[in-house]
Design a protein around this motif. Structure first.
Motif, PDB file in Angstrom:
ATOM      1  N   ALA A 170       0.834  -1.210   0.000  1.00  0.00           N
ATOM      2  CA  ALA A 170       0.000   0.000   0.000  1.00  0.00           C
ATOM      3  C   ALA A 170       0.868   1.260   0.000  1.00  0.00           C
ATOM      4  CB  ALA A 170      -0.941  -0.011   1.208  1.00  0.00           C
ATOM      5  N   ALA A 171       1.912   1.253   0.804  1.00  0.00           N
ATOM      6  CA  ALA A 171       2.805   2.418   0.890  1.00  0.00           C
ATOM      7  C   ALA A 171       3.547   2.637  -0.427  1.00  0.00           C
ATOM      8  CB  ALA A 171       3.785   2.233   2.041  1.00  0.00           C
ATOM      9  N   PHE A 172       4.024   1.566  -1.040  1.00  0.00           N
ATOM     10  CA  PHE A 172       4.725   1.682  -2.321  1.00  0.00           C
ATOM     11  C   PHE A 172       3.788   2.249  -3.392  1.00  0.00           C
ATOM     12  CE2 PHE A 172       5.933  -0.182  -6.457  1.00  0.00           C
ATOM     13  CZ  PHE A 172       7.190   0.381  -6.597  1.00  0.00           C
ATOM     14  N   ASP A 173       2.563   1.751  -3.432  1.00  0.00           N
ATOM     15  CA  ASP A 173       1.597   2.268  -4.408  1.00  0.00           C
ATOM     16  C   ASP A 173       1.348   3.759  -4.198  1.00  0.00           C
ATOM     17  OD1 ASP A 173       1.389  -0.246  -5.557  1.00  0.00           O
ATOM     18  OD2 ASP A 173      -0.505  -0.740  -4.552  1.00  0.00           O
ATOM     19  N   LEU A 174       1.257   4.183  -2.950  1.00  0.00           N
ATOM     20  CA  LEU A 174       1.071   5.612  -2.658  1.00  0.00           C
ATOM     21  C   LEU A 174       2.245   6.434  -3.165  1.00  0.00           C
ATOM     22  CD1 LEU A 174      -0.444   5.841   0.935  1.00  0.00           C
ATOM     23  CD2 LEU A 174      -1.268   7.020  -1.103  1.00  0.00           C
ATOM     24  N   VAL A 175       3.454   5.982  -2.899  1.00  0.00           N
ATOM     25  CA  VAL A 175       4.641   6.719  -3.342  1.00  0.00           C
ATOM     26  C   VAL A 175       4.711   6.735  -4.863  1.00  0.00           C
ATOM     27  CG1 VAL A 175       7.176   6.722  -3.362  1.00  0.00           C
ATOM     28  CG2 VAL A 175       5.933   6.377  -1.218  1.00  0.00           C
TER      29      VAL A 175
END
Length: 186
Positions: free
Chosen positions: A15-20
């Motif tokens: 989820a964090a990677f997708d946000l970045v």
């Protein structure tokens, strides 16, 4: 009532990677990751401990992702270092937020950037003439070339330069040939 989804380190990282990838590091907050996972912020802190640890893992994944993308560009007519440089330019054009997060943010400083080290290691394997050069000269040669192609990438990323692969390749080849001649490798 259906069972709650288990929040794992991997799900938080995804989820964090997708946000970045979509918004850069500026968009990466605990609340926004929690919203993506449909949970409170508590499970994120339970599996990661801190948001700084999440950012560190996201940066590592971003570096691996970028290097894999950069290495996919292949043109048999080019020297391998040219393919790497063009791959970097295409990455700058196609992955705008991720390029900025890696190369143009506080997380991507030259001294601690794992991508530069991975690219440098790949660069050194591209030409067996590099094996005879002293480390200081190799580092300088790579730094000069990387500054040129990352600078071009930043211009492409910002929309200040339209990417024409042939023209960009020619510019990078000219710079590389000049640097090789300067180092006595031509």
């Amino acid at each position: 009532m259906p069972p709650k989804a288990e929040i794992t380190k991997e799900s938080v990282l995804n989820a964090a990677f997708d946000l970045v990838r979509e918004e850069g590091f500026e968009g990466l907050t605990t609340r926004r990751v929690a919203r993506r996972l449909n949970c409170s912020t508590q499970p994120i802190y339970s599996v990661y401990g801190s948001m700084e640890a999440v950012k560190e893992d996201v940066f590592g994944r971003a570096v691996r992702f970028a290097l894999a993308r950069i290495e996919t560009y292949e043109n048999a007519d080019n020297e391998p270092v040219m393919n790497m440089a063009i791959g970097c330019l295409l990455f700058a054009k196609n992955e705008k937020r991720l390029f900025r997060a890696i190369f143009l943010s506080e997380y991507g400083s030259y001294d601690n950037n794992k991508l530069y080290e991975a690219m440098r290691a790949a660069f050194l394997q591209l030409d067996d003439r590099f094996g005879d050069m002293e480390e200081r000269r190799l580092r300088r040669l790579f730094l000069k070339l990387a500054m040129f192609w990352v600078g071009m990438g930043a211009m492409i990323n910002a929309g200040a330069l339209e990417l024409d692969v042939e023209e960009a390749t020619k510019m990078i080849e000219e710079m590389y040939e000049a640097l090789k001649a300067q180092e006595g490798l031509a």
